[in-house]
Design a protein around this motif. Structure first.
Motif, PDB file in Angstrom:
ATOM      1  N   GLY A 184      39.668  49.694  59.390  1.00 13.85           N
ATOM      2  CA  GLY A 184      40.155  48.323  59.399  1.00 13.85           C
ATOM      3  C   GLY A 184      41.531  48.191  58.782  1.00 13.85           C
ATOM      4  N   ILE A 185      41.724  48.825  57.635  1.00 13.59           N
ATOM      5  CA  ILE A 185      43.034  48.786  56.969  1.00 13.59           C
ATOM      6  C   ILE A 185      44.086  49.481  57.829  1.00 13.59           C
ATOM      7  CG2 ILE A 185      44.337  49.585  54.966  1.00 13.59           C
ATOM      8  CD1 ILE A 185      42.460  47.246  54.432  1.00 13.59           C
ATOM      9  N   ARG A 186      43.707  50.595  58.441  1.00 10.58           N
ATOM     10  CA  ARG A 186      44.643  51.314  59.310  1.00 10.58           C
ATOM     11  C   ARG A 186      45.047  50.434  60.493  1.00 10.58           C
ATOM     12  NH1 ARG A 186      42.359  56.767  61.544  1.00 10.58           N
ATOM     13  NH2 ARG A 186      42.436  57.216  59.300  1.00 10.58           N
ATOM     14  N   LEU A 187      44.089  49.701  61.042  1.00  9.54           N
ATOM     15  CA  LEU A 187      44.366  48.822  62.169  1.00  9.54           C
ATOM     16  C   LEU A 187      45.370  47.740  61.783  1.00  9.54           C
ATOM     17  CD1 LEU A 187      43.720  47.906  65.065  1.00  9.54           C
ATOM     18  CD2 LEU A 187      41.771  46.633  64.143  1.00  9.54           C
ATOM     19  N   LEU A 188      45.175  47.119  60.629  1.00 10.49           N
ATOM     20  CA  LEU A 188      46.104  46.074  60.182  1.00 10.49           C
ATOM     21  C   LEU A 188      47.502  46.648  59.967  1.00 10.49           C
ATOM     22  CD1 LEU A 188      43.926  44.135  57.555  1.00 10.49           C
ATOM     23  CD2 LEU A 188      44.305  43.564  59.960  1.00 10.49           C
ATOM     24  N   THR A 189      47.569  47.793  59.306  1.00 12.12           N
ATOM     25  CA  THR A 189      48.857  48.415  58.996  1.00 12.12           C
ATOM     26  C   THR A 189      49.614  48.798  60.266  1.00 12.12           C
ATOM     27  OG1 THR A 189      47.956  49.269  56.915  1.00 12.12           O
ATOM     28  CG2 THR A 189      49.982  50.279  57.738  1.00 12.12           C
TER      29      THR A 189
END
Length: 285
Positions: A184-189
């Motif tokens: 999820g964090i990778r997707l946002l970044t």
């Protein structure tokens, strides 16, 4: 039963002849009009040898959702050839006694066994939603379903492959939980969304945290691993926290494993849109 009650064979035959009694199957007669589904189910359970309520009828008894339970269904041993009017009769060779319970006064397949049986007659997406709802409601658990799958699923048996893959996926959710946050964090970044804090303390509730928080926009993201989503107490606690957030002017949005891995574009679009709207609202204020 009629003979034990004192009826002679000629009396039984006479009642059949005049239509007072209606033959249902060998040695079984209907003495009253079957006006409801429960009447038909009880008649089948009384008439058929060692019958138990199963599939759709069992789902209705256990309160399982997302199903049309208008079909009356029972299960008997595969060696029998009995039928019963208005009832769908399933046959099996692997119904263990511990797969049977008594509920609402009738013998019925247990909730996990019912889900395993339904997997043979429902589409994969449908049984997935039925099973997830059953676990979320507390009717059963994934380990219990997995145990029945291990006992009765076999190569070539309808629904076995689907349900085996489904239980393995759900039981691996411990790994998915932490993995979901990373993805999820990778997707946002990767989408260029920044300005957030991970594991951010909730301002009005010290010691509790949001998975992701955008402080200026008062927006929080929660990564809902399926393991937590399908535990009733945790589900209710999450909803209480969402209400508290709304009272403090925050918005909480939740994304599942499927959202992040299958529909990542939807996640990015939702976060971007809500951020833009809340930023605009803050500046206007």
């Amino acid at each position: 039963q009629a003979r034990d009650a004192g009826f002679a064979d000629r009396q039984i035959s006479h009642r059949v002849t005049i239509g007072e009694w209606t033959p249902i199957t060998a040695g079984v007669y209907r003495l009253f009009r079957r006006s409801t589904r429960r009447d038909r189910m009880l008649g089948a359970l009384a008439a058929l040898p060692d019958a138990v309520a199963s599939h759709y009828s069992a789902a209705a008894i256990h309160g399982l959702g997302r199903l049309d339970t208008s079909t009356v269904s029972v299960m008997v041993h595969a060696s029998t050839t009995h039928r019963f009017p208005g009832v769908r009769v399933f046959r099996t060779r692997d119904l263990a006694e511990h797969h049977v319970d008594v509920a609402s006064g009738v013998r019925v397949t247990t909730a996990p066994r019912t889900i395993v049986d339904l997997a043979a007659v429902l589409r994969s997406a449908h049984i997935e939603s039925v099973a997830d709802d059953a676990v979320a409601s507390g009717a059963t658990t994934w380990p219990a379903i997995a145990q029945v799958v291990a006992e009765v699923a076999r190569r070539g048996k309808a629904g076995s492959a689907v349900l085996r893959a489904l239980t393995e996926d759900r039981l691996s959710e411990d790994l998915h939980g932490s993995r979901l946050e990373v993805l999820g964090i990778r997707l946002l970044t990767q989408a260029g969304i920044d300005g957030f804090v991970q594991e951010a303390e909730i301002p009005w509730s010290p010691g509790r945290r949001f998975d992701v928080a955008f402080d200026e926009q008062k927006l929080a993201i929660e990564w809902d691993s399926r393991r937590w989503h399908t535990q009733k107490e945790a589900f209710e606690s999450d909803r209480e926290r969402d209400r508290e957030a709304a009272l403090h002017g925050w918005q909480v949005i939740r994304f599942t494993w499927r959202d992040v891995t299958v529909r990542p574009g939807t996640v990015v679009e939702a976060v971007s849109s809500i951020l833009a709207r809340r930023t605009e609202g803050r500046e206007s204020a």
